[in-house]
Scaffold this active site. Structure first.
Site, short mmCIF file in Angstrom:
data_model
loop_
_atom_site.label_atom_id
_atom_site.label_comp_id
_atom_site.label_asym_id
_atom_site.label_seq_id
_atom_site.Cartn_x
_atom_site.Cartn_y
_atom_site.Cartn_z
N GLY A 46 5.94 22.91 28.03
CA GLY A 46 6.57 23.43 26.82
C GLY A 46 5.60 23.37 25.66
N GLN A 51 2.76 23.31 17.07
CA GLN A 51 1.66 22.58 17.71
C GLN A 51 0.35 23.35 17.68
OE1 GLN A 51 4.28 21.84 21.33
NE2 GLN A 51 2.88 20.13 21.44
N CYS A 92 3.74 14.86 25.58
CA CYS A 92 3.59 15.96 24.62
C CYS A 92 2.12 16.34 24.57
CB CYS A 92 4.06 15.49 23.24
SG CYS A 92 3.91 16.76 21.97
N LEU A 93 1.85 17.64 24.55
CA LEU A 93 0.46 18.09 24.46
C LEU A 93 -0.19 17.63 23.15
CD1 LEU A 93 0.83 21.66 25.98
CD2 LEU A 93 -0.40 19.71 26.96
N HIS A 134 13.13 18.73 22.79
CA HIS A 134 11.80 18.24 22.38
C HIS A 134 11.07 19.31 21.55
CE1 HIS A 134 7.82 16.18 23.49
NE2 HIS A 134 7.43 17.38 23.04
N GLU A 135 11.14 20.57 22.02
CA GLU A 135 10.41 21.65 21.34
C GLU A 135 11.08 22.03 20.01
OE1 GLU A 135 7.58 22.04 22.42
OE2 GLU A 135 7.80 21.30 24.47
N HIS A 138 9.89 19.81 17.37
CA HIS A 138 8.59 20.21 16.81
C HIS A 138 8.77 21.19 15.65
CE1 HIS A 138 5.52 18.37 19.27
NE2 HIS A 138 6.06 18.81 20.41
C1 QAP Z 1 7.36 18.53 26.44
O1 QAP Z 1 5.20 18.42 27.24
C2 QAP Z 1 8.14 17.70 27.40
O2 QAP Z 1 0.00 13.57 27.79
C3 QAP Z 1 6.26 19.31 27.06
O3 QAP Z 1 -2.33 14.26 28.86
C4 QAP Z 1 7.51 16.79 28.25
O4 QAP Z 1 4.02 19.88 28.41
C5 QAP Z 1 9.46 17.79 27.41
C6 QAP Z 1 0.81 16.98 28.80
C7 QAP Z 1 8.28 16.03 29.13
C8 QAP Z 1 10.19 17.04 28.27
C9 QAP Z 1 9.62 16.17 29.13
C10 QAP Z 1 0.94 15.72 28.28
C11 QAP Z 1 -0.41 17.34 29.35
C12 QAP Z 1 1.91 17.95 28.75
C13 QAP Z 1 -0.11 14.82 28.31
C14 QAP Z 1 4.10 18.77 27.95
C15 QAP Z 1 -1.34 15.19 28.86
C16 QAP Z 1 -1.47 16.46 29.39
C17 QAP Z 1 3.06 17.75 28.06
CO CO Z 2 5.62 18.18 22.32
#
Ligand code: QAP
Ligand code: CO
Length: 168
Positions: A46, A51, A92-93, A134-135, A138
């Site tokens: 996401g 971001q 989270c990215l 979550h999004e 943001h």
């Molecule tokens: C949001 O998050 C999300 O730490 C999206 O080193 C995540 O795409 C919502 C990511 C989980 C619900 C549950 C995170 C990639 C990606 C990192 C992501 C990383 C590399 C996170």
């Molecule tokens: Co995020």
């Protein structure tokens, strides 16, 4: 197509509240294409426009196993359907390398516009329900680390600031 730079916590620009999209046209569709490319390249499930330093209410998500079911939410509105909470280990990215358990409503209903400006409604389940909330956070300048203790948040901030300084 272009890969966009992803802002990292604690960048103050992650706190800007995004403005509604007033017209879903080619400019917005190009932002969506670039956001999807950036999300898949990361890789992530996401990404909110905030971001990538675009302060408009646009979200892209793909929680499918084969990363082939992109979803787009423009000007999303969300309602909680009941008091049930669901706990998920979120990442989270914009907070790379850190994951913490966050509790959110399990049952929500989401209304949004798609990339053609058509409105749709969805009652997401499981990871999709978590991801949409979550999004949307943001777009309101909020991060998952705001849902955890100040002690944990400050530790994450200190570690990321140190990494960011060493990369200058
Ligand atoms: C949001 O998050 C999300 O730490 C999206 O080193 C995540 O795409 C919502 C990511 C989980 C619900 C549950 C995170 C990639 C990606 C990192 C992501 C990383 C590399 C996170
Ligand atoms: Co995020």
């Amino acid at each position: 197509m272009a890969l966009l730079n992803i802002l990292q916590f604690p960048d103050p620009r992650l706190r800007i509240k995004a403005k509604p999209v007033t017209q879903v046209g080619d400019r917005v569709r190009e932002i969506i294409r670039d956001m999807l490319e950036t999300m898949y390249a990361a890789p992530g499930v996401g990404l909110a426009a905030t971001q990538v330093n675009i302060h408009e209410r646009i979200i892209v998500i793909d929680v499918s196993e084969n990363h082939d079911q992109p979803m787009v939410f423009i000007n999303p509105l969300i309602d909680t359907l009941d008091a049930n909470l669901y706990s998920y280990d979120e990442g989270c990215l914009s907070v790379p390398g850190f994951y913490e358990s966050v509790e959110r409503p399990e049952h929500v209903i989401v209304r949004a516009l798609d990339e053609n400006g058509q409105s749709f409604e969805l009652q997401p389940q499981g990871l999709l329900a978590v991801c949409i909330q979550h999004e949307i956070d943001h777009l309101n300048g909020k991060l998952f680390v705001d849902h955890i203790s100040a002690l944990k948040r400050n530790r994450i901030r200190a570690k990321l600031e140190k990494q960011q300084k060493s990369r200058l």
